[in-house]
Design an enzyme around this catalytic site. Sequence first.
Site, PDB file in Angstrom:
ATOM      1  CB  SER A 149      -0.854   0.194   0.587  1.00  0.00           C
ATOM      2  OG  SER A 149      -1.611   1.169   1.138  1.00  0.00           O
ATOM      3  CG  ASP A 301      -2.639   4.199  -2.001  1.00  0.00           C
ATOM      4  OD1 ASP A 301      -3.432   3.792  -3.066  1.00  0.00           O
ATOM      5  OD2 ASP A 301      -3.144   2.915  -0.686  1.00  0.00           O
ATOM      6  CG  ASP A 303      -2.534  -0.853  -2.680  1.00  0.00           C
ATOM      7  OD1 ASP A 303      -2.522   0.672  -2.803  1.00  0.00           O
ATOM      8  OD2 ASP A 303      -3.184  -1.848  -2.699  1.00  0.00           O
ATOM      9  CG  ASP A 305      -5.544   0.023  -2.090  1.00  0.00           C
ATOM     10  OD1 ASP A 305      -5.184   0.999  -1.609  1.00  0.00           O
ATOM     11  OD2 ASP A 305      -6.050  -0.853  -0.708  1.00  0.00           O
TER      12      ASP A 305
END
Length: 575
Positions: A149, A301, A303, A305
């Site tokens: 993340s 961010d 990734d 999400d």
Amino acid sequence: MHIEQNILDKVNEWLTPTFDSQTQEEIKEMITTSPKNLEESFFKNLEFGTGGMRGVMGVGTNRINKYTLGKNTQGLSNYMIKSFSGEQLKVAIAYDCRHNSNTLAKVVADVFSANGIHVYLFSDMRPTPELSFALKYLNCHAGIVLTASHNPPEYNGYKVYWQDGGQLVPPQDGEIIEVIEGLNYSEIKFEANENLIEYIDVAVDEAFAKSTIENASFNTPLAAKENLKIVYTSLHGTSIKAIPGVLAKAGYTDVNIVAEQEVPNGDFPTVKSPNPEEPEALSMAIALSDKIGGDIVIGTDPDSDRLGVAVRDTDGKMVLLNGNQTMVIMTAFLLEQWKRAGKLDGKQFIGSTIVSTPMMLELASGYNVECKVGLTGFKWIAKFIKDFPELKFIGGGEESFGYMVGDAVRDKDAVAACLLVCEIAAQAKAAGSTLYKELLNLYVDFGFYKEHLISLTKKGISGMQEINQMMIDLRENPMIEINGQRVVCIEDYENSTSRNMFTEEIESISIPKSNVLIYYLEDGSKICARPSGTEPKIKFYFSVNTPLDAVEKAKEVEKQLDEKIKNIIAEMQLS
């Protein structure tokens, strides 16, 4: 320095032929040059937390490497083979832009295939929400994302998704962990069956984009879309693979990408932290917006999400909304759209978490829908969708800048959330309003809620001990009064109890156990303490509220609420 025998036993195991020569050489180097690093690398096994498993990359049981991930994957393979006996098992695997993510993803694919499981492996980095979508789209039994993340560059991670597209929840998580912990490293099957590894890309991308546009579009006129000036940054992450294309297909033509942050890069060279929760992360995007007269700034961010959103306030200045504010704006918009379409009949719900704004409960009450509140993490919202099939999920989120639109993706999804927030902004602008004014109108209707987060980083063994002691003190020596307001109730999710501080009456809490404490004050303020499940941090969440009579009084009231939060923090000695 003295190293405990149990740590030395782990070190010696990793010096056996089960582990490759490079791993053994790195360990030998640490023994002679960095015993402290050796201790940190082996003092515990990496654990599954709120968002899967995350850790620093390197050798050792407390690090992300081919052996710790291989052991997880072998355990998961064993569990799946037993759970789905006789079925042709399928998994989907995605990975982000971090260092080693692609090679670690291939290791994971190799282990699955070596166990006779068919693997759909993305040919390049993809957003995490696309993995959740792909898992269901391809009828897989499970899915894996290699990501940490928004953690620093030295981190990576491993998130496990189940058949419904959501992350692991009880009882599967505990059962799988038990299988993993019962394995020896020598039992990992690393020899791939390449015939069982199938690479996926464009077809899934197109299906994901189509689904996103269907779920997050709400009859915004084309002229309104074209008139919205968007500034977008991927913060060197994976969303560049999806968001520009989705916005273009949805009809948004004025999208200005921050070029310096456009290329994926696991070092995240232009930011201290690739986390849209941090105002500094969006500074370059805000500067571009000021230069070109942008209406809205969006950053995601690594990734993809989480998303951060900045909009112009009543003075025309770009301000960063917090996760609670974006969640409230998007949820209220969705509820209003459902109401106008005549689709609200009492069989719908929205989702939130125990550390997020209580304003979500007010919205739910105002539209006569249920608000289901769970622990931190979207896996719990996904579990609500699975556990209550008779109810239709509208949308929901949490304070940490995540949101989920409908149930096509069963995890926080910055791709759909990005499109949704653009829909709201475009419609507001076309009506002579702004996203910020829409938020203030909600405060007039439902009360002005203001939240704040303090996150204290405590690294290593000593840091973990310090965090544990802070939680012990809050439990065993609870504060009776804070900022002149009596504590009326303390919820302890580790003990599943709610304690009335006036009557000493104790009630049970049905939400699953978690190391979380919440203090409620007599004026409606709320203070939550929670050690992070994925980072070496303890987090304190503050929520205060008061009525707002008119939009014109918003600045005055906000100052009062900010002062209240400041005083609470000072009294708790957290500043």
